[in-house]
Design an enzyme around this catalytic site. Structure first.
Site: not given
Length: 613
Positions: A144-145, A232
């Site tokens: 989710g960055g 991620s």
């Protein structure tokens, strides 16, 4: 005692009496499933009351750290210590950590319950697990960055994974972590660095993993068989934990799976950019008391700002600077404590935790949504990552354009399906994929073996080439995304009921079960794949690595598991100097990606220096 505790206590007593009477009458206990599952920590005299779904017991909103408010805002987490005799309601999801509210993607949860009091875990296990089961544990660190997400997102529903593992005779315990995001998790300044109050989100993850080490045994888990799985930035964070404290302290996990991410995957690790963003927010909320805004007074003022105001200002600024979700406005940086240098340099000097078996991966079109569909020129291509990586020299940009000639992507254009999409879009998407995901994964895994992290035979790579989101992307008007970022998650989680109109067909569910069981093999046995998973045990990523190669900057041969797509499930070995004319179809497909030449440059000293990774 609260009404909740009184009701729970009466409920537990009633269950015990009910079971006792049934046993004395020699009547099978068939109705146990109507009562909530209960776990008791006898050492601490704490009882957790959970909930059920078919075949799975859930314990949610289990706090691992105290509420990070007031003087604890931005500070390292304080491990929670519930009073003896506590009865903890673990039956419902807790709050998400502060972030923007509303919809994200059609197949993810709507964000509507946020609070600073969010440092909790989501635990799931097969029904009927005994306290002494000693099951291996999979701990999920969401992506989710560093701007959004939660362990409670419907995309991460663990039921399918837990059930698939149990069905394969390899049951496990699942744990999802909530950790601080945005300014709350990754603010930095001179004062914060001096007082070691930085990278709070990373420290949250570590304390959560330590909670698993200390307490998962009462849920039937084995603290000595913990696999950290991240996607991620969650994967990138796992790599940062391995380089934390220059590798001088062990990490609270024994294996790692890094999906679409490696240390420094997206951003410059120098703290200046994030410090400037912290000051910008401080000015907007009236806390920049001096010219630079990096003083202890500014920090104390930020701690007193109402949470709603700080969230709204930060989310607005982050999304304006990094549309659409504000990813990469705040993120982990060098603080001379948790992180002591650029990750790629730490890897090259052996300053990392050793002997952690690693599965690492990327998705075929990981970079698809980072490129604008309107991309049509060379400048547009370079602009696709310009917001994040803005320090590239002219020579670096020219070299990237040369390594990705536009004619390589002509065949990807599907005018009758994608609309007026230029080959330049696919060029930008592939370049973004390699810069942010594929090449950092290859560099991290190779350097980990090169500099003595562990035997190369205990590193595995895979490329995920299937998606259940095709109908969703079509409905969103972005069919050109294809097998985009996040596509691998439903397969690992073996999620049978994806939301938002996703593909829940039998073929996709069968592949999901196969992939999930392959990952379960890693969690259980330390090696992915296996006969029971519908595929053989995977071969190591670097099959020809020898001691004499330890001066090499990159590999000359790769063995990669390719999952999904027209080639199905296959193990593909490719050589740096392989002859395309004698390759199999699978080898030719991988050779088209030109991983050796492109990643040689992306992982070169020049580009790493300019990217600051």
């Amino acid at each position: 005692m609260t009404n909740f505790k009184i009701n729970l206590l009466f409920g537990v007593v009633a269950v015990a009496i009910h079971h006792h009477l049934l046993e004395r009458a020699n009547i099978p206990i068939l109705s146990a499933s109507i009562f909530p599952p209960t776990v008791t920590d006898f050492t601490r005299n704490i009882r957790y009351i959970g909930s059920r779904t078919p075949g799975v017991e859930h314990f949610q909103n289990v706090f691992y750290a105290e509420e990070p408010t007031g003087q604890r805002r931005f500070a390292p987490p304080v491990p929670v210590s519930p009073p003896k005799g506590s009865i903890i309601d673990a039956s419902k999801p807790g709050a998400w950590c502060p972030q923007g509210v509303g919809d994200i993607l059609p197949f993810t949860s709507q964000v509507n319950n946020i609070s600073e009091n969010c440092l909790s875990l989501r635990i799931a296990r097969p029904s009927g697990v005994q306290r002494d089961a000693k099951l291996p544990v999979a701990v999920w660190i969401h992506g989710g960055g560093h701007a959004l997400g939660s362990a409670s997102d419907i995309l991460y529903t663990p039921d399918g994974l837990v059930r698939a593992a149990a069905a394969a005779g390899k049951p496990l315990i699942y744990v999802g972590i909530n950790y601080r995001l945005g300014i709350f998790g990754f603010a930095t300044s001179k004062a914060m660095i001096e007082t070691k109050q930085t990278n709070a989100g990373l420290r949250d993850q570590r304390v959560a993993l330590q909670w698993v080490q200390d307490h998962i045994e009462v849920f039937g888990g084995d603290p000595d068989r913990v696999t950290a799985i991240g996607q991620s930035v969650g994967a990138s964070d796992i790599g940062l934990h391995l380089t934390s404290f220059n590798g001088s302290r062990n990490v609270p996990f024994q294996q790692a799976m890094m999906m679409s991410g490696a240390p420094g995957v997206n951003f410059n690790s120098d703290p200046v950019f994030v410090a400037n963003n912290t000051v910008a927010i401080a000015r907007q909320v009236g806390c920049a008391k001096n010219e630079d805004g990096q003083s202890i007074e500014t920090l104390e003022c930020l701690r007193a700002v109402p949470a709603d105001l700080l969230i709204n200002v930060t989310v607005n600024e982050a999304r304006k600077a990094r549309p659409p979700f504000g990813e990469g406005y705040f993120y982990p940086t060098i603080d001379n404590d948790y992180l002591n240098g650029r990750p790629s340099q730490l890897m090259r000097t052996g300053k990392f935790v050793k002997n952690i078996p690693i599965v690492a991966s990327w998705v075929t079109n990981d970079g698809a949504w980072y490129a604008s569909p309107q991309t049509s020129t060379d400048e547009d291509v370079l602009g696709s990552f310009g917001l994040w990586l803005h320090g590239f020299s002219r020579s670096t940009k020219e070299k990237l354009l040369q390594l990705y000639p536009v004619e390589d992507f002509n065949h990807m254009v599907r005018q009758n399906y994608d609309g007026g999409i230029s080959p330049q879009y696919y060029r930008a998407a592939q370049m973004s994929r390699d810069i942010w995901f594929t090449c950092p994964v290859l560099d991290f895994s190779w350097q980990y073996a090169q500099t003595g992290g562990l035997n190369a035979s205990r590193i595995w790579l895979y490329e995920h080439n299937a998606t259940r989101f095709t109908p969703v992307f079509e409905a969103m008007g972005v069919p050109m995304w294809r097998v985009a970022h996040l596509s691998d998650i439903p397969y690992v989680f073996n999620n049978p009921h994806l939301e938002g109109g996703a593909d829940n067909s039998l073929d996709q569910l069968a592949l999901s079960e196969t992939v999930s069981k392959a990952i379960v093999g890693f969690v259980h046995e330390g090696r992915p794949g296996g006969e029971g998973a519908g595929m053989q045990k995977w071969s190591s990523a670097y099959p020809t690595m020898r001691d004499g190669q330890r001066s090499s900057e990159s590999a000359s041969r790769l063995s990669i598991q390719v999952i999904g797509g027209p080639l199905g499930l296959s193990e593909v070995a490719i050589d740096r100097d392989g002859d395309v004319g004698v390759m199999t179809a699978a080898q030719q497909a991988l050779a088209w990606e030109k991983l050796f030449g492109r990643c040689d440059f992306i992982n070169s000293p020049q580009m790493r220096d300019e990217a600051g990774v």
